[in-house]
Design a protein around this motif. Structure first.
Motif, PDB file in Angstrom:
ATOM      1  N   UNK A  67      28.309  -9.523   2.670  1.00 45.28           N
ATOM      2  CA  UNK A  67      26.948  -9.729   2.159  1.00 45.28           C
ATOM      3  C   UNK A  67      26.845  -9.306   0.699  1.00 45.28           C
ATOM      4  N   UNK A  72      23.847 -11.712  -1.331  1.00 40.20           N
ATOM      5  CA  UNK A  72      22.678 -11.515  -0.463  1.00 40.20           C
ATOM      6  C   UNK A  72      22.183 -10.078  -0.553  1.00 40.20           C
ATOM      7  N   UNK A  90      22.980 -15.522  -4.538  1.00 36.02           N
ATOM      8  CA  UNK A  90      24.054 -16.363  -4.022  1.00 36.02           C
ATOM      9  C   UNK A  90      24.321 -17.519  -5.000  1.00 36.02           C
ATOM     10  N   UNK A  95      29.091 -21.312  -0.335  1.00 33.61           N
ATOM     11  CA  UNK A  95      28.455 -21.525   0.968  1.00 33.61           C
ATOM     12  C   UNK A  95      28.853 -20.410   1.915  1.00 33.61           C
ATOM     13  N   UNK A  96      27.984 -20.131   2.887  1.00 29.99           N
ATOM     14  CA  UNK A  96      28.262 -19.064   3.841  1.00 29.99           C
ATOM     15  C   UNK A  96      28.115 -19.607   5.258  1.00 29.99           C
TER      16      UNK A  96
ATOM     17  N   UNK B 157      17.897 -15.219   5.965  1.00 33.44           N
ATOM     18  CA  UNK B 157      19.098 -14.999   5.165  1.00 33.44           C
ATOM     19  C   UNK B 157      19.831 -16.326   4.921  1.00 33.44           C
ATOM     20  N   UNK B 160      18.064 -18.198   2.259  1.00 35.37           N
ATOM     21  CA  UNK B 160      18.341 -17.591   0.944  1.00 35.37           C
ATOM     22  C   UNK B 160      19.745 -17.928   0.491  1.00 35.37           C
ATOM     23  N   UNK B 161      20.702 -17.904   1.437  1.00 34.30           N
ATOM     24  CA  UNK B 161      22.091 -18.188   1.096  1.00 34.30           C
ATOM     25  C   UNK B 161      22.236 -19.595   0.538  1.00 34.30           C
ATOM     26  N   UNK B 162      21.353 -20.513   0.962  1.00 35.23           N
ATOM     27  CA  UNK B 162      21.444 -21.884   0.477  1.00 35.23           C
ATOM     28  C   UNK B 162      20.419 -22.177  -0.615  1.00 35.23           C
ATOM     29  N   UNK B 163      19.939 -21.106  -1.254  1.00 34.29           N
ATOM     30  CA  UNK B 163      19.137 -21.282  -2.462  1.00 34.29           C
ATOM     31  C   UNK B 163      17.713 -21.746  -2.238  1.00 34.29           C
TER      32      UNK B 163
END
Lengths: 276, 262
Positions: A67, A72, A90, A95-96, B157, B160-163
């Motif tokens: 993270x 994040x 990010x 990509x996660x 989350x 958020x991770x993908x903007x």
């Protein structure tokens, strides 16, 4: 199940991003409690197009580290750089894929719309085209109109993979992505991941508690210590490619890596070598 | 399981029994009314006659339809505002700040508020719609706010991770995620809106079903009152039936996920 994992020869590794951790540390301050240091000081570099796994004892802060690396969470100390730029949120070309696919897919959106949800700023026509393309690449081209909860666990994780690659990432972070599927599904997802990494050329960082999985998938395995975690060793995995679920795992060298990493996790003091 | 020719399926039988029981109750009402056991219980036929006169006469356009229109408008406005406020306050962690105030406002009976509001503002349709909206707001707001505080952190989350930005998270994620609870609140709001409609027409009104009810009461027109009540009952039943359909459509993903659809 005979399987050949091809890493496309002559892939343009320059597509992959470099991700650098410089003395990343993270501590928590629970209300009224003593502060807990989850990550001591972690430094390493994920090189362009490289596949690196992070393994370590359970509760060693692997997920917290991921993270921090993704942006994040902000580290308490140290810095993360993505292609040299300091990470504060990010990065767009990262990509996660999360462990609990069921909790990272939106149940009110169709599979196709779930993939499109990962494409902010992309027009809906173009988004739909890219979603379909990504769903085809992960092997579920006919399920775009289904809802995620109508699919099996393995297929749901494929949707999460499709969402990850639809953004055309240069770096993919995966947090125990195959932890909650059965063994056969897990093998096919591992192959899929290796094939996509090979074809698309992104750099991959995989967090896993499964040592075999780490060895099988990686160019390099980073072994983490107990908390506060730091990198105990960086072990280059010199196994021939393409990797094969049956043949690779049967190799003597595979067994050797496994024994070495096992011993290191059980007895960290004896293994204190140099970090990457 | 095979069903022989001429036999009736258990479900159909149960449905028939329900209808039969209803008819028996209506017959008892008719008999009791005709027997004159109380001056406040007119025979069923008189009540139905009064209702029929209202529905077929000028009162349909003058009283019934405007009342129903105000109830629906107030209900929809109240529900939408309840969802909006619930999402923003719940997800925005404003709960601690506003809770004591809102808990107090929520416990004020709408019956007490209505006359004040009608005196303070012009006693027209808009004010009555406002009263209905206020009453419908609370159940939706309370449920949505509660759900918005417990939206799965992992979903947020992921966004958020993908903007995805804050407004996307608020309206495209927290909104739909809280929808099942909001709809449960809206079901309550549906019956509350009818109550608020009647109450809003008790004061400073010259038309509407609530006005009619109160007008008949002043003239001891018991059959007229029963007629208005019958109409209100039918409106309530139709609204809750329509709501079931709406719920199945809007929550099809949720019901499907929970395995609640056939």
């Amino acid at each position: 199940m005979k399987s050949n994992v091809r890493s496309t020869p002559g892939v343009d590794r320059a597509n992959g991003a470099t991700l650098t951790a410089e003395g990343v540390a993270k501590s928590y301050h629970p209300r009224g409690g003593r502060s807990v240091q989850a990550i001591g000081s972690v430094s390493f570099e994920l090189r362009a197009g490289e596949f690196v796994s992070l393994v370590g004892p359970s509760g060693c802060g692997k997920t917290t580290l991921l993270r921090c690396l993704s942006g994040l969470v902000t580290p308490s100390d140290g810095a993360v750089r993505f292609d040299g730029e300091t990470v504060s949120k990010v990065p767009g070309s990262m990509s996660i894929v999360f462990q609990e696919y069921g909790r990272s897919l939106f149940p009110w959106l169709s599979v196709e719309r779930n993939v499109m949800a990962g494409l902010p700023g992309v027009r809906s026509g173009e988004g739909r085209r890219r979603a379909r393309e990504a769903l085809e690449m992960v092997g579920i081209p006919d399920f775009g109109d289904s809802y995620p909860w109508q699919l099996s666990g393995g297929m749901q994780q494929r949707v999460a993979m499709a969402r990850a690659i639809a953004t055309r990432p240069r770096c993919l972070l995966m947090d125990e992505p195959f932890a909650s599927v059965d063994a056969l599904t897990r093998e096919s997802l591992e192959e899929l991941t290796l094939r996509l990494a090979g074809e698309l050329g992104f750099s991959t960082l995989l967090v896993t508690h499964d040592i075999d999985e780490a060895i099988f998938m990686s160019d390099r395995v980073l072994v983490l210590s107990n908390r506060p975690s730091r990198v105990l060793r960086s072990i280059p995995i010199e196994l021939p490619k393409p990797r094969d679920e049956v043949a690779t795992r049967a190799m003597g060298r595979f067994q050797h890596y496994r024994a070495e990493i096992h011993a290191m996790i059980r007895n960290p003091e004896g293994a204190a070598g140099g970090a990457a | 399981m095979t069903v022989g020719r001429g036999s009736v399926s258990p479900q159909a039988l149960r449905r028939v029994l329900g209808v039969v029981a209803g008819i028996v109750l209506l017959a008892l009402w008719q008999i009791a009314g005709k027997a004159g056991i109380s001056p406040y219980l007119p025979p069923m036929s008189d009540a139905v006659g009064a209702a029929w006169d209202m529905v077929t006469g000028p009162q349909l356009k003058a009283d019934i339809l405007p009342s129903v229109g105000r109830a629906l408008a107030g209900l929809i406005i109240g529900c939408l505002l309840g969802m909006l406020a619930g999402v923003v306050i719940g997800y925005g962690r404003l709960h601690e700040w506003v809770r004591p105030t809102l808990e107090f406002l929520r416990s004020l009976p709408i019956v007490a508020i209505a006359p004040v509001v009608l005196i303070a503002f012009t006693p027209g349709s808009a004010t009555r719609v406002g009263i209905i909206a206020l009453a419908s707001f609370w159940p939706v707001f309370v449920n949505t706010e509660d759900a918005a505080r417990s939206v799965d952190e992992r979903l947020i989350e992921t966004a958020r991770a993908y903007g995805r930005n804050r407004s996307w998270i608020l309206f495209r994620l927290v909104g739909p995620a809280t929808l099942p609870m909001a709809v449960a609140g809206a079901r309550i709001a549906t019956s509350v809106s009818l109550l608020a409609m009647v109450v809003s027409e008790f004061f400073l009104a010259t038309s509407g079903l609530g006005y009619q009810l109160q007008y008949d009461a002043r003239g001891y027109d018991v059959a007229g009152m029963f007629g208005a009540i019958l109409i209100l009952g039918i409106i309530g039943r139709v609204m809750s039936g329509a709501f079931n359909g709406f719920e199945h459509w809007v929550l099809r993903w949720y019901l499907g996920q929970k395995g609640l659809t056939q």
